[in-house]
Each structure stands twice: as C-alpha cells, then as structure tokens.
Design an enzyme around this catalytic site. Structure first.
Site, PDB file in Angstrom:
ATOM      1  N   ASP A  96       0.981  -1.254  -0.035  1.00 31.32           N
ATOM      2  CA  ASP A  96      -0.369  -0.540  -0.053  1.00 31.32           C
ATOM      3  C   ASP A  96       1.113   0.896  -0.203  1.00 31.32           C
ATOM      4  OD1 ASP A  96      -2.415  -0.905   0.233  1.00 31.32           O
ATOM      5  OD2 ASP A  96      -3.319  -0.721   1.892  1.00 31.32           O
ATOM      6  N   HIS A 143      -5.535   3.106  -3.981  1.00 24.06           N
ATOM      7  CA  HIS A 143      -5.462   3.682  -2.773  1.00 24.06           C
ATOM      8  C   HIS A 143      -6.294   4.876  -2.282  1.00 24.06           C
ATOM      9  CE1 HIS A 143      -4.816   2.259   1.124  1.00 24.06           C
ATOM     10  NE2 HIS A 143      -4.070   3.047   1.663  1.00 24.06           N
ATOM     11  N   HIS A 150       3.094  -2.390   2.704  1.00 22.27           N
ATOM     12  CA  HIS A 150       3.351  -1.307   2.146  1.00 22.27           C
ATOM     13  C   HIS A 150       5.134  -0.994   1.970  1.00 22.27           C
ATOM     14  CE1 HIS A 150       0.893  -0.984   5.996  1.00 22.27           C
ATOM     15  NE2 HIS A 150      -0.288   0.104   4.974  1.00 22.27           N
ATOM     16  N   HIS A 189      -5.520   9.514   0.570  1.00 25.24           N
ATOM     17  CA  HIS A 189      -5.518   8.560   1.698  1.00 25.24           C
ATOM     18  C   HIS A 189      -6.393   9.140   2.589  1.00 25.24           C
ATOM     19  CE1 HIS A 189      -4.005   6.330   4.445  1.00 25.24           C
ATOM     20  NE2 HIS A 189      -4.038   5.441   3.570  1.00 25.24           N
TER      21      HIS A 189
END
Length: 264
Positions: free
Chosen positions: A72, A122, A216, A126
C-alpha cells in the site's frame, strides 16, 4: 470465504497507520486545479514506454496453495529496490497506489506495470472514505484511476479503502466505478514495527492459503523483510501471487469487500 456486499460498520485494523494524507479542498465533484495538490499532474512529458509489458508470473491457484502479497501507499523511496527483489525472486504482487506518490514517482508506476505487477487504487489523498460524501469518495477514486490509466494505459479494477474503513456508501461508489474492495487477512503492521525480522515473522506465521497480506512499500523495515517473507512463505508451501491471480478464474465483484479469496 470472508466477504461482504454492504458493511454497515466500518472495518479498521490498522492499515496505513501513519501515511499522512493531504486535505481534500472542496466538497463538490467539480475538477480542481493541480495546484491544490489533489488533481493529477497532467500529461507527462515522458512518453509511456511502448514495449510489451511482462505478464504476471504464471500460477494456477486452483492447483497450488496461494497467498496474495499487496503493498500500500507507494511508490516510495524503496520501491525500486523492492521491484529488483521481486524480479530476482520471480514474484508478481499487487500495488495499491496512493495518488500523491504516483505524481512524485510516475516512472515507478510504469515500471510496476511493465514488470508484470498488478496496479490498484488506494485513493488520491488517503482520506478516510467513511467520513467523505459520495461525491468526495468518487473524486478520491476517479482521480487515481485517471492517473494510472494515463501512465500505463489501463485503469485499476481493485481498490483498498484507507485504514480498511468502508461502509455501504463506499461500496456503492466502488460498484458504480467497477472497483472491488480488497481488504486483508494478515497485516505486517510495518507502519508501527520497522524491524525486518518482526515483520517477516508476523507475516509468515499468520499467512494461510487464499489469504491477502498487507504490507507497505513506504516504511523502512518492509523492503528489507521481503526476501525472507517470500522464502518463508515458500517453505510453508505457499505461493505469493497478485490479488487477481488469487481469485482466478473468477473475478472480484465490484463494490464487494473481500478479506480473503473464496475457497475452491
């Protein structure tokens, strides 16, 4: 199988714990200028490569025990090194891209696509989508869709809501955009723990067939852990793949939320 077509309650287990989003400056769906930090960067002066992209490493998860590796919030400073590791190990993964980082490192988005990895959404800033209006949710997703399509020629079909937070409104917007919601069954908690050994042990110990692992490529301990994660999964008889490979020959349903792939 663990999935849901409409979650009344938000789901949060700590993904992307410290990625700092930028503020969405407006509440209507009207496009905003690039200077706001929200709009895509516009047409790149670097042409998209014309060579034929690589295909994901071929795997049939109906015949082997698979687990999806996902990363991510990148591309990050260590993503190029991660891509080198994945190429050496012969592994294809899914990258859930963050808008502001695709603007900073567009060449890595192209490289991810052309080396056979799966690109997914994504959001642009955010933002917690459960705290946004439907128009804001749509803009968060569409802006990233457009950016990835501009860079690679293909828009994503998967998304991951920041921090795993979703609800029926988020699901409906995703459905209308053709995006399935991909959550996770194992988190490395690499946003909190930066020791590669801790990250490796947590992932390898908890991984199960048809699971989805959350990592990540923006935190310092993650990329150093990846070689040992891949080796450890393989020792347990698990094959790392992309999300779409994990689900094949079926496809995740737009709008629906998945923590694992359906069992064969």
């Amino acid at each position: 199988m663990r999935s849901s077509t409409g979650l009344a309650a938000a789901f949060a287990i700590g993904g992307c714990g410290s990625v700092q989003p930028t503020a969405v400056p407006r509440t209507d769906p009207t496009p905003v200028p690039a200077s706001s930090g929200f709009a895509p960067a516009g047409r790149s002066t670097t042409p998209t490569p014309t060579r034929v992209p690589a295909r994901p490493v071929p795997v049939d998860c109906r015949k082997v025990r698979c687990v999806a590796l996902t990363f991510d919030a990148g591309p990050g400073p260590d993503t190029a090194r991660l891509l080198d590791v994945l190429r050496t190990k012969g592994v294809s993964v899914t990258f859930f891209l963050l808008g502001k980082n695709t603007r900073v490192r567009p060449e890595l988005v192209r490289r991810e696509a052309f080396e056979g990895h799966e690109l997914a959404n994504h959001t642009w800033t955010h933002r917690r989508l459960t705290q946004a209006s439907p128009a804001e949710i749509r803009r968060e997703l569409v802006t990233l869709q457009d950016q990835v399509e501009q860079l690679t020629g293909r828009a994503p079909s998967l998304m991951r809501p920041p921090q795993g937070l979703t609800d029926p409104r988020v699901a409906e917007v995703c459905r209308s955009l053709g995006l399935a919601q991909i959550l996770w069954s194992v988190t490395a908690k690499d946003y909190r723990d930066h020791d590669p050994d801790v990250i490796t042990n947590r992932v390898v110990h908890n991984a199960q067939r048809n699971g989805i692992i959350l990592l990540h490529d923006v935190y310092p301990g993650t990329v150093p852990a990846v070689p040992a994660i891949i080796d450890g999964l393989r020792r347990r008889g698990l094959t790392p793949v992309t999300v779409s490979q994990l689900f094949a020959p079926a496809r995740p349903e737009p709008g629906r939320a998945y923590w694992t792939a359906p069992s064969a």
